[in-house]
Design an enzyme around this catalytic site. Structure first.
Site, PDB file in Angstrom:
ATOM      1  N   ASP A  50       0.839  -1.205   0.000  1.00  0.00           N
ATOM      2  CA  ASP A  50       0.000   0.000   0.000  1.00  0.00           C
ATOM      3  C   ASP A  50       0.873   1.254   0.000  1.00  0.00           C
ATOM      4  O   ASP A  50       0.666   2.190  -0.781  1.00  0.00           O
ATOM      5  CB  ASP A  50      -0.895   0.038   1.247  1.00  0.00           C
ATOM      6  CG  ASP A  50      -1.918  -1.074   1.319  1.00  0.00           C
ATOM      7  OD1 ASP A  50      -3.084  -0.825   0.992  1.00  0.00           O
ATOM      8  OD2 ASP A  50      -1.555  -2.190   1.719  1.00  0.00           O
ATOM      9  N   THR A 122      -6.931  -4.670   0.522  1.00  0.00           N
ATOM     10  CA  THR A 122      -5.747  -5.069   1.288  1.00  0.00           C
ATOM     11  C   THR A 122      -5.970  -6.380   2.031  1.00  0.00           C
ATOM     12  O   THR A 122      -5.074  -7.236   2.084  1.00  0.00           O
ATOM     13  CB  THR A 122      -5.341  -3.959   2.283  1.00  0.00           C
ATOM     14  OG1 THR A 122      -5.088  -2.752   1.556  1.00  0.00           O
ATOM     15  CG2 THR A 122      -4.097  -4.337   3.054  1.00  0.00           C
TER      16      THR A 122
END
Length: 308
Positions: A50, A122
């Site tokens: 990320d 995620t």
């Protein structure tokens, strides 16, 4: 030619290239094996993928378009990135083969807000549901989502290539995918995999779907609509943020579909808006009546979702 193209065309064309590079960074982090997981909040994870993908995206866009407002999910980013993370080229194929819509042809950098989700899904990423992971770059003008890029780092084509980039620009269309229609003899709905509750389930039950696809990631859910795997995306909860929906909304609506909140209102994507999508998400594929779906949602669900 790319340098003289209208601003919004250059932003989309650059975002196609940048998202592809971010996708490689995401794969590289997974290959190294240490995901660097940080828990930002309940059911809200962040990984090194990320963070690194956002640095690549924001640094590249900032260098190319210094006066555009860029809002990323992971907050402020260190813009000192490795040289091979800095993408300064446009996708020439996009620029050369598509005409800018007249309504978007005369924009200044200050008119644009770019919303970045460097790794949508995620939880899917950490749990191995890699095909559901997407990179999202959404472009807003005058508070409305007008353009977007959805990149799938782990998509495998029939030729063996890894990664797929889909773009959409209202008034111009979509690319990178051949949209398909969902079956006419069944009604299919996609929704959250891990954030369900009574209100979410009530909204789903009210539509009497033949099948409910429970998957993670707003980008991936919208791809289900584009690929003809679902007719509607229904999420009667406040779990999404603006960076989750800006790009998917623009891509879906550029293909003829629609994405709103659970009351049929479009979200605003200006630089001063709050990040949460407090009123849920309702998406419908091209050819599916958004109005008809809305009419079936119970009033008490709409009342629960009627938030600023």
């Amino acid at each position: 030619m790319a340098g003289t193209a209208p601003l919004v065309m250059r932003v989309v064309g650059s975002s196609i290239k940048i998202a592809h590079r971010a996708g490689k960074i995401i794969r590289d982090v997974m290959c190294r094996g240490d995901l660097g997981i940080v828990e930002k909040g309940k059911d809200d994870l962040q990984t090194e993928a990320d963070r690194s993908a956002q640095r690549c995206i924001v640094a590249s866009l900032s260098k190319l378009f210094p006066n555009v407002t860029i809002i990323g999910e992971e907050g402020q980013s260190d813009l000192n990135v490795p040289d091979d993370w800095l993408i300064t080229e446009c996708n020439k194929d996009f620029i050369e083969k598509h005409k800018c819509p007249d309504t978007l042809s005369d924009l200044k950098e200050s008119d644009l807000v770019i919303w970045v989700d460097p790794l949508d899904g995620t939880s899917e990423y950490t749990q191995g549901f890699l095909e559901r992971v997407t990179v999202l770059i959404g472009i807003a003008v005058n508070d409305r989502a007008v353009g977007g890029v959805i990149h799938q780092p782990y998509y495998k084509s029939e030729s063996g290539d890894v990664g797929r980039t889909i773009w959409g620009l209202k008034g111009c269309g979509t690319g990178g995918i051949l949209p398909a229609k969902a079956p006419s003899d069944r009604f299919l709905v996609t929704t959250t995999r891990s954030h369900s509750n009574t209100i979410v389930q009530t909204a789903l039950d009210s539509l009497s779907p033949d099948e409910v696809l429970r998957v993670g990631g707003a980008g991936y859910k919208v791809l289900q609509l584009l690929e003809g795997k679902a007719h509607a995306y229904v999420f009667a909860s406040a779990g999404c943020k603006k960076w989750d929906t800006c790009a998917p909304e623009a891509v879906l609506e550029a293909s003829g579909g629609m994405l709103t909140d659970m009351l049929g209102r479009h979200y605003r994507y200006g630089k001063d808006v709050s990040f949460p999508n407090g009123s849920g998400v309702l998406g419908t594929a091209a050819g599916v009546s958004h109005k008809d779906i809305l009419s079936k949602i119970p009033d008490h669900v709409k009342e629960a979702m009627d938030k600023p």
